[in-house]
Design a protein around this motif. Structure first.
Motif, PDB file in Angstrom:
ATOM      1  N   VAL A 140       0.861  -1.084  -0.040  1.00  0.00           N
ATOM      2  CA  VAL A 140       0.017   0.012  -0.012  1.00  0.00           C
ATOM      3  C   VAL A 140       0.897   1.210   0.035  1.00  0.00           C
ATOM      4  O   VAL A 140       1.626   1.432   0.964  1.00  0.00           O
ATOM      5  CB  VAL A 140      -0.901  -0.038   1.256  1.00  0.00           C
ATOM      6  N   ILE A 141       0.645   2.171  -1.011  1.00  0.00           N
ATOM      7  CA  ILE A 141       1.733   3.228  -1.171  1.00  0.00           C
ATOM      8  C   ILE A 141       0.697   4.575  -0.784  1.00  0.00           C
ATOM      9  O   ILE A 141      -0.285   4.589  -1.284  1.00  0.00           O
ATOM     10  CB  ILE A 141       2.038   3.356  -2.455  1.00  0.00           C
ATOM     11  N   GLY A 142       1.017   5.019   0.350  1.00  0.00           N
ATOM     12  CA  GLY A 142       0.273   6.253   0.792  1.00  0.00           C
ATOM     13  C   GLY A 142      -0.637   5.910   1.962  1.00  0.00           C
ATOM     14  O   GLY A 142      -1.805   5.281   1.594  1.00  0.00           O
ATOM     15  N   ILE A 143      -0.293   6.204   3.006  1.00  0.00           N
ATOM     16  CA  ILE A 143      -1.135   5.663   4.474  1.00  0.00           C
ATOM     17  C   ILE A 143      -1.902   6.879   4.628  1.00  0.00           C
ATOM     18  O   ILE A 143      -1.700   7.663   5.952  1.00  0.00           O
ATOM     19  CB  ILE A 143      -0.085   5.225   5.256  1.00  0.00           C
ATOM     20  N   LEU A 183       5.870   8.757   3.174  1.00  0.00           N
ATOM     21  CA  LEU A 183       7.036   9.777   3.465  1.00  0.00           C
ATOM     22  C   LEU A 183       7.008   9.948   4.965  1.00  0.00           C
ATOM     23  O   LEU A 183       8.265  10.368   5.370  1.00  0.00           O
ATOM     24  CB  LEU A 183       6.575  11.087   2.711  1.00  0.00           C
ATOM     25  N   ALA A 184       5.898   9.753   5.668  1.00  0.00           N
ATOM     26  CA  ALA A 184       5.842  10.192   6.963  1.00  0.00           C
ATOM     27  C   ALA A 184       6.092   8.936   7.815  1.00  0.00           C
ATOM     28  O   ALA A 184       5.339   8.078   7.946  1.00  0.00           O
ATOM     29  CB  ALA A 184       4.534  10.645   7.461  1.00  0.00           C
ATOM     30  N   ALA A 185       7.037   9.030   8.690  1.00  0.00           N
ATOM     31  CA  ALA A 185       7.555   7.984   9.779  1.00  0.00           C
ATOM     32  C   ALA A 185       6.293   7.779  10.750  1.00  0.00           C
ATOM     33  O   ALA A 185       5.999   6.596  11.159  1.00  0.00           O
ATOM     34  CB  ALA A 185       8.729   8.334  10.547  1.00  0.00           C
ATOM     35  N   GLU A 186       5.618   9.016  11.289  1.00  0.00           N
ATOM     36  CA  GLU A 186       4.461   8.794  12.125  1.00  0.00           C
ATOM     37  C   GLU A 186       3.654   7.933  11.527  1.00  0.00           C
ATOM     38  O   GLU A 186       2.697   7.057  12.220  1.00  0.00           O
ATOM     39  CB  GLU A 186       4.168  10.001  12.740  1.00  0.00           C
ATOM     40  N   ARG A 187       3.227   8.008  10.037  1.00  0.00           N
ATOM     41  CA  ARG A 187       2.078   7.355   9.630  1.00  0.00           C
ATOM     42  C   ARG A 187       2.485   5.860   9.434  1.00  0.00           C
ATOM     43  O   ARG A 187       1.562   4.990   9.604  1.00  0.00           O
ATOM     44  CB  ARG A 187       1.650   7.956   8.353  1.00  0.00           C
ATOM     45  N   LEU A 188       3.786   5.534   9.285  1.00  0.00           N
ATOM     46  CA  LEU A 188       3.895   4.080   9.087  1.00  0.00           C
ATOM     47  C   LEU A 188       4.092   3.509  10.604  1.00  0.00           C
ATOM     48  O   LEU A 188       3.811   2.366  10.613  1.00  0.00           O
ATOM     49  CB  LEU A 188       5.603   4.094   8.569  1.00  0.00           C
ATOM     50  N   GLN A 189       4.153   4.472  11.673  1.00  0.00           N
ATOM     51  CA  GLN A 189       4.071   3.692  12.935  1.00  0.00           C
ATOM     52  C   GLN A 189       2.512   3.395  13.221  1.00  0.00           C
ATOM     53  O   GLN A 189       2.297   2.141  13.657  1.00  0.00           O
ATOM     54  CB  GLN A 189       4.590   4.777  14.086  1.00  0.00           C
TER      55      GLN A 189
END
Length: 368
Positions: A180-183, A206-212
Protein backbone atom coordinates in the motif's frame (compact mmCIF):
# COMPACT_ATOMS: atom_id res chain seq x y z
CA UNK A 1 -36.49 24.50 13.52
CA UNK A 2 -33.02 25.62 12.46
CA UNK A 3 -29.63 23.91 12.47
CA UNK A 4 -26.01 24.90 12.08
CA UNK A 5 -24.33 23.88 8.83
CA UNK A 6 -21.16 24.47 6.83
CA UNK A 7 -22.32 25.83 3.46
CA UNK A 8 -20.11 25.84 0.35
CA UNK A 9 -20.63 28.92 -1.82
CA UNK A 10 -17.60 28.63 -4.09
CA UNK A 11 -13.83 28.23 -4.17
CA UNK A 12 -12.39 28.89 -0.67
CA UNK A 13 -15.79 30.10 0.50
CA UNK A 14 -17.42 27.93 3.17
CA UNK A 15 -19.60 29.67 5.75
CA UNK A 16 -21.19 28.36 8.94
CA UNK A 17 -24.86 29.32 8.63
CA UNK A 18 -28.27 28.62 10.14
CA UNK A 19 -30.49 26.53 7.86
CA UNK A 20 -33.87 24.94 8.27
CA UNK A 21 -33.79 21.32 9.38
CA UNK A 22 -34.83 19.26 6.33
CA UNK A 23 -37.85 16.99 6.33
CA UNK A 24 -37.24 13.37 5.33
CA UNK A 25 -38.93 12.48 2.05
CA UNK A 26 -40.40 9.11 1.07
CA UNK A 27 -37.97 6.34 1.92
CA UNK A 28 -35.63 8.68 3.80
CA UNK A 29 -34.27 9.03 7.32
CA UNK A 30 -33.54 12.23 9.18
CA UNK A 31 -30.16 11.74 10.86
CA UNK A 32 -28.72 13.76 13.74
CA UNK A 33 -25.03 14.00 12.84
CA UNK A 34 -22.31 13.95 15.50
CA UNK A 35 -19.35 12.92 13.34
CA UNK A 36 -18.58 13.41 9.67
CA UNK A 37 -15.28 12.81 7.92
CA UNK A 38 -13.67 15.11 5.39
CA UNK A 39 -11.48 13.76 2.62
CA UNK A 40 -9.38 14.83 -0.34
CA UNK A 41 -12.45 15.43 -2.49
CA UNK A 42 -13.81 17.94 0.02
CA UNK A 43 -10.42 19.65 0.26
CA UNK A 44 -10.08 19.82 -3.52
CA UNK A 45 -13.56 21.32 -3.95
CA UNK A 46 -12.80 23.94 -1.31
CA UNK A 47 -9.43 24.78 -2.82
CA UNK A 48 -10.22 25.02 -6.53
CA UNK A 49 -13.81 23.97 -7.10
CA UNK A 50 -16.55 23.71 -7.79
CA UNK A 51 -15.98 20.76 -10.08
CA UNK A 52 -18.35 18.21 -8.53
CA UNK A 53 -20.57 20.47 -6.42
CA UNK A 54 -23.56 21.78 -8.45
CA UNK A 55 -23.33 25.43 -7.45
CA UNK A 56 -24.08 27.30 -10.69
CA UNK A 57 -25.65 24.51 -12.75
CA UNK A 58 -28.50 22.23 -11.68
CA UNK A 59 -27.45 18.63 -11.21
CA UNK A 60 -29.47 16.47 -13.63
CA UNK A 61 -30.10 13.68 -11.09
CA UNK A 62 -30.20 15.27 -7.65
CA UNK A 63 -31.86 18.48 -8.87
CA UNK A 64 -29.63 20.57 -6.62
CA UNK A 65 -28.28 23.95 -7.67
CA UNK A 66 -26.77 26.66 -5.52
CA UNK A 67 -24.88 26.81 -2.22
CA UNK A 68 -24.53 23.30 -0.80
CA UNK A 69 -23.68 21.50 2.43
CA UNK A 70 -20.78 19.05 1.82
CA UNK A 71 -20.07 15.91 3.85
CA UNK A 72 -20.41 12.36 2.49
CA UNK A 73 -18.58 10.28 5.15
CA UNK A 74 -21.00 10.14 8.03
CA UNK A 75 -23.21 8.31 10.44
CA UNK A 76 -25.53 9.46 13.15
CA UNK A 77 -28.71 8.84 15.11
CA UNK A 78 -32.15 8.38 13.62
CA UNK A 79 -34.58 11.09 14.72
CA UNK A 80 -37.36 10.76 12.10
CA UNK A 81 -38.51 8.59 9.21
CA UNK A 82 -40.18 9.56 5.97
CA UNK A 83 -43.16 7.77 4.44
CA UNK A 84 -42.55 4.13 3.62
CA UNK A 85 -39.61 3.56 5.95
CA UNK A 86 -39.79 0.49 8.17
CA UNK A 87 -37.45 -0.26 11.03
CA UNK A 88 -34.74 2.20 12.11
CA UNK A 89 -36.08 3.10 15.58
CA UNK A 90 -35.42 6.46 17.18
CA UNK A 91 -31.82 6.95 18.35
CA UNK A 92 -30.49 3.98 16.37
CA UNK A 93 -26.89 4.63 15.32
CA UNK A 94 -26.47 4.18 11.58
CA UNK A 95 -23.73 4.64 8.99
CA UNK A 96 -24.57 5.90 5.53
CA UNK A 97 -23.07 4.88 2.20
CA UNK A 98 -23.99 8.32 0.74
CA UNK A 99 -24.11 7.12 -2.89
CA UNK A 100 -27.64 6.95 -4.31
CA UNK A 101 -28.43 4.57 -7.17
CA UNK A 102 -31.69 3.98 -9.05
CA UNK A 103 -31.88 0.19 -8.75
CA UNK A 104 -33.35 -0.12 -12.24
CA UNK A 105 -30.65 0.57 -14.84
CA UNK A 106 -28.44 -2.16 -16.39
CA UNK A 107 -25.54 -1.39 -14.03
CA UNK A 108 -27.78 -1.72 -10.98
CA UNK A 109 -29.17 -4.98 -12.34
CA UNK A 110 -25.58 -6.29 -12.39
CA UNK A 111 -25.02 -5.07 -8.79
CA UNK A 112 -22.63 -2.38 -10.07
CA UNK A 113 -24.44 0.43 -8.28
CA UNK A 114 -21.32 2.63 -8.35
CA UNK A 115 -21.84 2.81 -12.14
CA UNK A 116 -25.58 3.52 -11.96
CA UNK A 117 -26.76 5.68 -14.85
CA UNK A 118 -28.56 7.91 -12.33
CA UNK A 119 -25.95 7.90 -9.57
CA UNK A 120 -25.35 10.86 -7.29
CA UNK A 121 -23.99 11.31 -3.80
CA UNK A 122 -25.21 12.97 -0.63
CA UNK A 123 -22.63 15.64 0.18
CA UNK A 124 -21.32 15.84 -3.37
CA UNK A 125 -24.38 16.54 -5.50
CA UNK A 126 -26.95 17.37 -2.83
CA UNK A 127 -26.84 18.66 0.75
CA UNK A 128 -24.70 16.48 2.96
CA UNK A 129 -23.72 15.91 6.55
CA UNK A 130 -21.58 18.90 7.55
CA UNK A 131 -24.67 20.00 9.42
CA UNK A 132 -26.47 19.02 12.57
CA UNK A 133 -29.07 17.10 10.56
CA UNK A 134 -29.13 15.43 7.14
CA UNK A 135 -31.67 13.42 5.18
CA UNK A 136 -30.57 10.26 3.39
CA UNK A 137 -32.32 7.23 1.85
CA UNK A 138 -32.84 4.48 4.40
CA UNK A 139 -31.78 1.97 1.73
CA UNK A 140 -28.16 3.14 2.02
CA UNK A 141 -28.04 3.22 5.82
CA UNK A 142 -26.86 0.40 8.06
CA UNK A 143 -27.37 0.04 11.83
CA UNK A 144 -23.92 -0.34 13.37
CA UNK A 145 -24.36 -0.66 17.13
CA UNK A 146 -24.19 -4.45 16.85
CA UNK A 147 -20.59 -3.95 15.70
CA UNK A 148 -19.77 -1.91 18.81
CA UNK A 149 -19.79 1.40 16.95
CA UNK A 150 -21.02 4.76 18.16
CA UNK A 151 -21.21 8.07 16.32
CA UNK A 152 -17.48 8.42 15.63
CA UNK A 153 -17.07 4.84 14.48
CA UNK A 154 -20.10 5.14 12.21
CA UNK A 155 -18.38 8.00 10.35
CA UNK A 156 -15.48 5.69 9.45
CA UNK A 157 -17.56 3.01 7.74
CA UNK A 158 -17.92 4.85 4.41
CA UNK A 159 -14.15 5.43 3.90
CA UNK A 160 -13.50 1.86 5.03
CA UNK A 161 -16.03 0.78 2.40
CA UNK A 162 -14.08 2.65 -0.29
CA UNK A 163 -10.94 0.83 0.88
CA UNK A 164 -12.73 -2.53 0.99
CA UNK A 165 -13.94 -2.06 -2.58
CA UNK A 166 -10.43 -1.15 -3.73
CA UNK A 167 -9.05 -4.19 -1.94
CA UNK A 168 -11.48 -6.47 -3.77
CA UNK A 169 -10.46 -4.96 -7.10
CA UNK A 170 -6.95 -6.34 -6.60
CA UNK A 171 -8.25 -9.90 -5.93
CA UNK A 172 -5.62 -10.70 -3.28
CA UNK A 173 -5.62 -14.07 -1.53
CA UNK A 174 -4.71 -14.87 2.08
CA UNK A 175 -0.94 -15.14 2.31
CA UNK A 176 -0.30 -12.82 -0.63
CA UNK A 177 2.15 -9.96 -0.20
CA UNK A 178 0.47 -6.65 -0.96
CA UNK A 179 1.93 -3.15 -0.92
CA UNK A 180 0.00 0.00 0.00
CA UNK A 181 1.61 3.25 -1.17
CA UNK A 182 0.24 6.22 0.78
CA UNK A 183 -1.07 5.82 4.34
CA UNK A 184 -3.75 8.48 4.27
CA UNK A 185 -7.48 8.13 4.89
CA UNK A 186 -8.05 5.31 2.40
CA UNK A 187 -4.56 3.82 2.62
CA UNK A 188 -4.75 3.30 6.38
CA UNK A 189 -8.04 1.45 6.05
CA UNK A 190 -6.59 -0.61 3.19
CA UNK A 191 -3.71 -1.72 5.41
CA UNK A 192 -6.08 -2.82 8.15
CA UNK A 193 -8.55 -4.57 5.84
CA UNK A 194 -5.80 -6.46 4.00
CA UNK A 195 -4.10 -7.54 7.22
CA UNK A 196 -7.40 -8.68 8.72
CA UNK A 197 -8.03 -10.80 5.63
CA UNK A 198 -4.72 -12.59 5.95
CA UNK A 199 -2.43 -10.72 3.56
CA UNK A 200 1.16 -9.74 4.34
CA UNK A 201 1.10 -5.96 4.04
CA UNK A 202 3.99 -3.64 3.19
CA UNK A 203 3.12 0.02 3.85
CA UNK A 204 5.01 2.87 2.17
CA UNK A 205 4.82 6.56 3.02
CA UNK A 206 6.97 9.65 3.43
CA UNK A 207 5.92 10.16 7.07
CA UNK A 208 7.44 7.99 9.79
CA UNK A 209 4.56 8.67 12.17
CA UNK A 210 2.04 7.34 9.66
CA UNK A 211 4.14 4.21 9.18
CA UNK A 212 4.10 3.67 12.94
CA UNK A 213 0.32 3.72 12.80
CA UNK A 214 0.41 1.36 9.81
CA UNK A 215 2.29 -1.14 11.97
CA UNK A 216 -0.44 -1.02 14.61
CA UNK A 217 -2.96 -1.54 11.79
CA UNK A 218 -1.24 -4.79 10.84
CA UNK A 219 1.51 -3.90 8.37
CA UNK A 220 4.18 -6.62 8.17
CA UNK A 221 6.84 -4.20 6.94
CA UNK A 222 7.09 -0.46 6.31
CA UNK A 223 9.03 1.70 3.86
CA UNK A 224 9.86 5.29 4.81
CA UNK A 225 10.18 6.71 1.31
CA UNK A 226 13.19 8.84 0.43
CA UNK A 227 12.16 11.45 -2.16
CA UNK A 228 15.70 11.50 -3.57
CA UNK A 229 15.87 7.76 -4.30
CA UNK A 230 14.11 5.62 -6.89
CA UNK A 231 10.79 4.52 -5.38
CA UNK A 232 10.56 1.20 -7.24
CA UNK A 233 14.00 0.23 -5.94
CA UNK A 234 13.00 1.14 -2.39
CA UNK A 235 9.88 -1.01 -2.64
CA UNK A 236 11.77 -4.00 -4.05
CA UNK A 237 14.38 -3.74 -1.30
CA UNK A 238 11.67 -3.98 1.36
CA UNK A 239 10.03 -7.09 -0.07
CA UNK A 240 10.83 -10.54 1.27
CA UNK A 241 8.41 -12.10 -1.23
CA UNK A 242 7.03 -11.06 -4.63
CA UNK A 243 4.32 -8.39 -4.41
CA UNK A 244 1.22 -9.89 -6.00
CA UNK A 245 -0.79 -6.67 -5.63
CA UNK A 246 0.24 -3.04 -5.18
CA UNK A 247 -2.32 -0.40 -4.21
CA UNK A 248 -1.26 3.10 -5.29
CA UNK A 249 -3.26 5.54 -3.16
CA UNK A 250 -1.40 8.84 -3.57
CA UNK A 251 -2.33 9.74 -7.15
CA UNK A 252 1.31 10.77 -7.79
CA UNK A 253 2.68 9.94 -11.26
CA UNK A 254 5.98 8.56 -9.96
CA UNK A 255 4.25 6.32 -7.45
CA UNK A 256 2.07 4.69 -10.10
CA UNK A 257 5.04 4.07 -12.38
CA UNK A 258 6.99 2.65 -9.44
CA UNK A 259 4.12 0.32 -8.58
CA UNK A 260 4.04 -1.02 -12.13
CA UNK A 261 7.79 -1.60 -12.02
CA UNK A 262 7.86 -3.21 -8.56
CA UNK A 263 4.90 -5.59 -8.81
CA UNK A 264 5.69 -9.20 -9.66
CA UNK A 265 5.16 -10.39 -13.26
CA UNK A 266 1.47 -11.20 -13.76
CA UNK A 267 0.71 -9.11 -10.68
CA UNK A 268 -1.96 -6.45 -10.25
CA UNK A 269 -1.67 -2.73 -9.61
CA UNK A 270 -4.80 -0.98 -8.33
CA UNK A 271 -4.85 2.76 -9.05
CA UNK A 272 -6.76 4.13 -6.07
CA UNK A 273 -5.52 7.73 -5.96
CA UNK A 274 -6.62 10.27 -8.54
CA UNK A 275 -3.99 12.69 -9.76
CA UNK A 276 -4.64 16.19 -11.01
CA UNK A 277 -3.72 15.30 -14.60
CA UNK A 278 -3.35 12.24 -16.87
CA UNK A 279 -0.35 10.01 -16.19
CA UNK A 280 1.92 9.05 -19.13
CA UNK A 281 2.76 5.33 -19.01
CA UNK A 282 5.01 3.02 -20.99
CA UNK A 283 2.48 0.37 -21.97
CA UNK A 284 5.33 -2.06 -22.64
CA UNK A 285 5.77 -2.35 -18.87
CA UNK A 286 2.31 -3.89 -18.66
CA UNK A 287 2.50 -5.99 -21.82
CA UNK A 288 5.90 -7.63 -21.46
CA UNK A 289 5.43 -8.39 -17.75
CA UNK A 290 1.72 -9.27 -18.12
CA UNK A 291 0.81 -6.82 -15.37
CA UNK A 292 -2.85 -5.95 -14.83
CA UNK A 293 -3.62 -2.28 -14.11
CA UNK A 294 -7.00 -1.98 -12.38
CA UNK A 295 -9.17 1.00 -11.48
CA UNK A 296 -11.49 1.40 -8.52
CA UNK A 297 -14.42 3.73 -7.99
CA UNK A 298 -16.28 4.46 -4.74
CA UNK A 299 -17.97 1.35 -3.30
CA UNK A 300 -20.91 -0.98 -3.83
CA UNK A 301 -23.22 -0.74 -0.84
CA UNK A 302 -24.50 -4.34 -1.03
CA UNK A 303 -21.03 -5.85 -1.43
CA UNK A 304 -18.85 -3.58 0.71
CA UNK A 305 -20.76 -1.77 3.41
CA UNK A 306 -21.70 -4.41 5.98
CA UNK A 307 -18.27 -6.00 5.69
CA UNK A 308 -16.71 -2.58 6.30
CA UNK A 309 -18.80 -1.96 9.41
CA UNK A 310 -17.56 -5.29 10.75
CA UNK A 311 -13.97 -4.29 9.97
CA UNK A 312 -14.27 -0.93 11.73
CA UNK A 313 -15.74 -2.70 14.75
CA UNK A 314 -13.07 -5.39 14.76
CA UNK A 315 -10.17 -3.22 15.91
CA UNK A 316 -9.87 -3.45 19.71
CA UNK A 317 -9.24 -0.09 21.25
CA UNK A 318 -10.66 1.77 18.29
CA UNK A 319 -9.31 4.35 15.89
CA UNK A 320 -8.11 7.24 18.01
CA UNK A 321 -4.67 7.06 16.38
CA UNK A 322 -6.21 7.43 12.90
CA UNK A 323 -8.96 9.91 13.89
CA UNK A 324 -7.93 11.34 17.28
CA UNK A 325 -10.24 14.35 17.49
CA UNK A 326 -13.47 15.80 16.16
CA UNK A 327 -13.42 19.49 15.26
CA UNK A 328 -16.28 22.00 15.45
CA UNK A 329 -17.73 23.39 12.23
CA UNK A 330 -15.88 26.67 12.73
CA UNK A 331 -12.54 24.80 12.49
CA UNK A 332 -13.47 22.92 9.30
CA UNK A 333 -11.41 25.14 6.99
CA UNK A 334 -8.53 26.30 9.16
CA UNK A 335 -7.79 22.98 10.89
CA UNK A 336 -9.35 20.55 8.41
CA UNK A 337 -9.45 21.44 4.72
CA UNK A 338 -6.62 23.96 4.39
CA UNK A 339 -3.95 21.75 6.03
CA UNK A 340 -4.97 18.92 3.67
CA UNK A 341 -4.56 21.19 0.65
CA UNK A 342 -1.20 22.47 1.95
CA UNK A 343 0.10 18.94 2.56
CA UNK A 344 0.42 19.39 6.32
CA UNK A 345 -2.58 17.49 7.69
CA UNK A 346 -2.07 16.64 11.35
CA UNK A 347 -4.31 13.57 11.28
CA UNK A 348 -4.87 10.65 8.93
CA UNK A 349 -8.62 11.17 9.17
CA UNK A 350 -10.26 14.44 10.20
CA UNK A 351 -13.71 14.27 11.77
CA UNK A 352 -16.12 17.17 12.33
CA UNK A 353 -18.81 17.28 15.05
CA UNK A 354 -21.49 19.79 13.99
CA UNK A 355 -22.80 19.98 17.57
CA UNK A 356 -19.49 20.66 19.29
CA UNK A 357 -18.31 24.13 20.20
CA UNK A 358 -14.69 23.05 20.57
CA UNK A 359 -12.34 20.27 19.55
CA UNK A 360 -13.11 17.03 21.40
CA UNK A 361 -11.40 13.64 21.60
CA UNK A 362 -13.02 10.86 19.62
CA UNK A 363 -14.44 7.86 21.42
CA UNK A 364 -17.16 5.26 21.66
CA UNK A 365 -14.85 2.63 20.17
CA UNK A 366 -15.19 -1.14 20.60
CA UNK A 367 -13.90 -2.29 23.99
CA UNK A 368 -10.53 -4.07 24.05
Amino acid sequence: MSMRAAVYHGSRDIRVEDLEVPDPGPGELLIEVHAVGVCGTDASEWSHGPTMFPISRRHPRSGHMGPMVPGHEFGGRVVARGPGVEGFPDDAVVASGAGISCGQCPACARMLTNFCENYFTVGLQRNGALAQYVTVPASICLPVEEHGLGDDGAALVQPMSVAHHALRQGSPQPGDTVVVIGIGGVGAFLVFAAAEMGMRVVAADLAAERLQIAETLGAHRTVEVDRDEDLASQLRAALDAPAEVIYEVTGVDEALRAALAAVTPRGRVVAVGLGAKPVPLDIRTLTLREVLLVGTNAHVFAADFAASARLVGRRPGGWSDVAPVALPLEALVGSGLKPMVDGRAERIKTLIDPWSQQMRPTGGWPVE
